[in-house]
Design a protein around this motif. Structure first.
Motif, short mmCIF file in Angstrom:
data_model
loop_
_atom_site.label_atom_id
_atom_site.label_comp_id
_atom_site.label_asym_id
_atom_site.label_seq_id
_atom_site.Cartn_x
_atom_site.Cartn_y
_atom_site.Cartn_z
N SER A 128 7.31 -7.39 -2.44
CA SER A 128 5.72 -7.52 -3.55
C SER A 128 4.88 -7.61 -2.23
O SER A 128 5.07 -7.22 -1.49
CB SER A 128 5.72 -9.34 -3.72
OG SER A 128 4.69 -9.97 -3.83
N CYS A 129 4.01 -7.08 -3.87
CA CYS A 129 2.43 -7.07 -3.13
C CYS A 129 2.19 -7.89 -3.03
O CYS A 129 0.67 -7.91 -2.92
CB CYS A 129 2.21 -6.18 -4.23
SG CYS A 129 2.50 -4.62 -5.12
N LYS A 155 0.27 0.72 -4.49
CA LYS A 155 1.30 0.87 -4.08
C LYS A 155 2.32 1.42 -4.93
O LYS A 155 3.12 2.80 -4.25
CB LYS A 155 1.69 -0.28 -4.03
CG LYS A 155 3.54 -0.52 -2.54
CD LYS A 155 3.07 -1.98 -2.75
CE LYS A 155 4.30 -1.94 -1.41
NZ LYS A 155 4.89 -2.96 -0.98
N LYS A 156 2.45 1.57 -6.00
CA LYS A 156 3.47 2.31 -7.00
C LYS A 156 3.22 3.73 -6.70
O LYS A 156 3.63 4.17 -6.62
CB LYS A 156 3.57 1.74 -8.65
CG LYS A 156 3.91 0.76 -8.65
CD LYS A 156 3.97 -0.25 -9.70
CE LYS A 156 3.97 -1.91 -9.83
NZ LYS A 156 4.03 -2.00 -11.42
N CYS A 212 -1.12 -3.23 -6.57
CA CYS A 212 0.41 -3.18 -6.35
C CYS A 212 0.33 -1.89 -7.90
O CYS A 212 1.28 -1.37 -6.88
CB CYS A 212 0.97 -4.10 -7.52
SG CYS A 212 1.52 -5.48 -6.81
N ILE A 251 4.42 1.05 2.03
CA ILE A 251 5.74 1.60 1.98
C ILE A 251 7.19 0.64 2.27
O ILE A 251 7.91 0.90 1.59
CB ILE A 251 5.74 3.25 3.48
CG1 ILE A 251 6.14 1.75 4.86
CG2 ILE A 251 5.36 4.17 3.45
CD1 ILE A 251 6.60 3.26 6.21
N SER A 252 6.52 -0.51 2.50
CA SER A 252 7.83 -1.51 2.39
C SER A 252 8.01 -1.92 0.92
O SER A 252 7.26 -1.57 -0.09
CB SER A 252 7.16 -3.28 2.79
OG SER A 252 5.60 -3.30 1.57
N ARG A 253 9.07 -2.33 0.34
CA ARG A 253 9.35 -2.39 -0.85
C ARG A 253 9.26 -3.37 -1.37
O ARG A 253 9.35 -4.44 -2.14
CB ARG A 253 11.23 -2.46 -0.37
CG ARG A 253 11.15 -0.28 -0.49
CD ARG A 253 10.64 0.26 -1.55
NE ARG A 253 11.67 1.22 -1.83
CZ ARG A 253 11.10 2.35 -2.32
NH1 ARG A 253 10.11 2.20 -3.07
NH2 ARG A 253 11.51 3.64 -1.82
N LEU A 285 4.30 5.30 -3.65
CA LEU A 285 5.60 5.43 -3.33
C LEU A 285 5.98 6.28 -3.95
O LEU A 285 7.13 7.29 -3.93
CB LEU A 285 6.44 4.47 -3.80
CG LEU A 285 5.82 3.01 -2.92
CD1 LEU A 285 6.55 0.79 -3.08
CD2 LEU A 285 6.90 3.19 -1.24
N ARG A 286 5.43 6.70 -5.63
CA ARG A 286 5.66 7.77 -6.48
C ARG A 286 5.26 9.14 -5.91
O ARG A 286 6.19 10.38 -6.01
CB ARG A 286 4.91 7.45 -7.84
CG ARG A 286 5.94 6.40 -8.59
CD ARG A 286 5.26 6.05 -10.16
NE ARG A 286 5.99 4.84 -9.91
CZ ARG A 286 5.81 3.99 -11.88
NH1 ARG A 286 4.50 4.23 -11.72
NH2 ARG A 286 6.34 3.20 -11.88
N HIS A 296 4.84 9.62 -0.63
CA HIS A 296 5.93 8.80 0.63
C HIS A 296 6.60 9.83 0.19
O HIS A 296 7.73 9.85 -0.62
CB HIS A 296 5.58 7.38 -0.12
CG HIS A 296 7.37 7.07 1.41
ND1 HIS A 296 6.29 7.24 2.85
CD2 HIS A 296 8.10 6.57 1.29
CE1 HIS A 296 8.01 6.76 3.53
NE2 HIS A 296 8.62 6.02 3.14
#
Length: 84
Positions: free
Chosen positions: A65-66, A19-20, A16, A61-63, A23-24, A27
């Motif tokens: 849950s991890c 992923k964060k 997670c 890039i999906s929103r 995205l920050r 992406h």
């Protein structure tokens, strides 16, 4: 064993957090770093591909849950982003 950002190589102990970070930091909403092309709907483009790199990118890039994603995507994410 860590999860590694495919763009900058930064390592994370939790998926997670990777992923964060992705995205920050990396992406912008339209660029596919796998193909090197711009797309109006890059998430749709990535989701339609079948190779492991695109499937892992699609996950990043999906929103949602991890923790919840299809088995095939999980396998691709582990293959591309998990380093021992």
């Amino acid at each position: 064993m860590v999860w590694v950002c495919p763009v900058c190589g930064e390592a994370f102990t939790m998926l997670c957090n990777l992923k964060k970070h992705f995205l920050r930091t990396h992406h912008d909403g339209s660029y596919c770093f796998i193909c090197g092309k711009e797309y109006k709907k890059v998430a749709l483009h990535a989701a339609k591909q079948t190779d492991d790199a695109h499937l892992a990118f699609s996950f990043l890039i999906s929103r949602p849950s991890c923790n919840r994603f299809p088995k095939r995507v999980k396998e691709a994410v582990e293959k591309v982003l998990w380093k021992e």
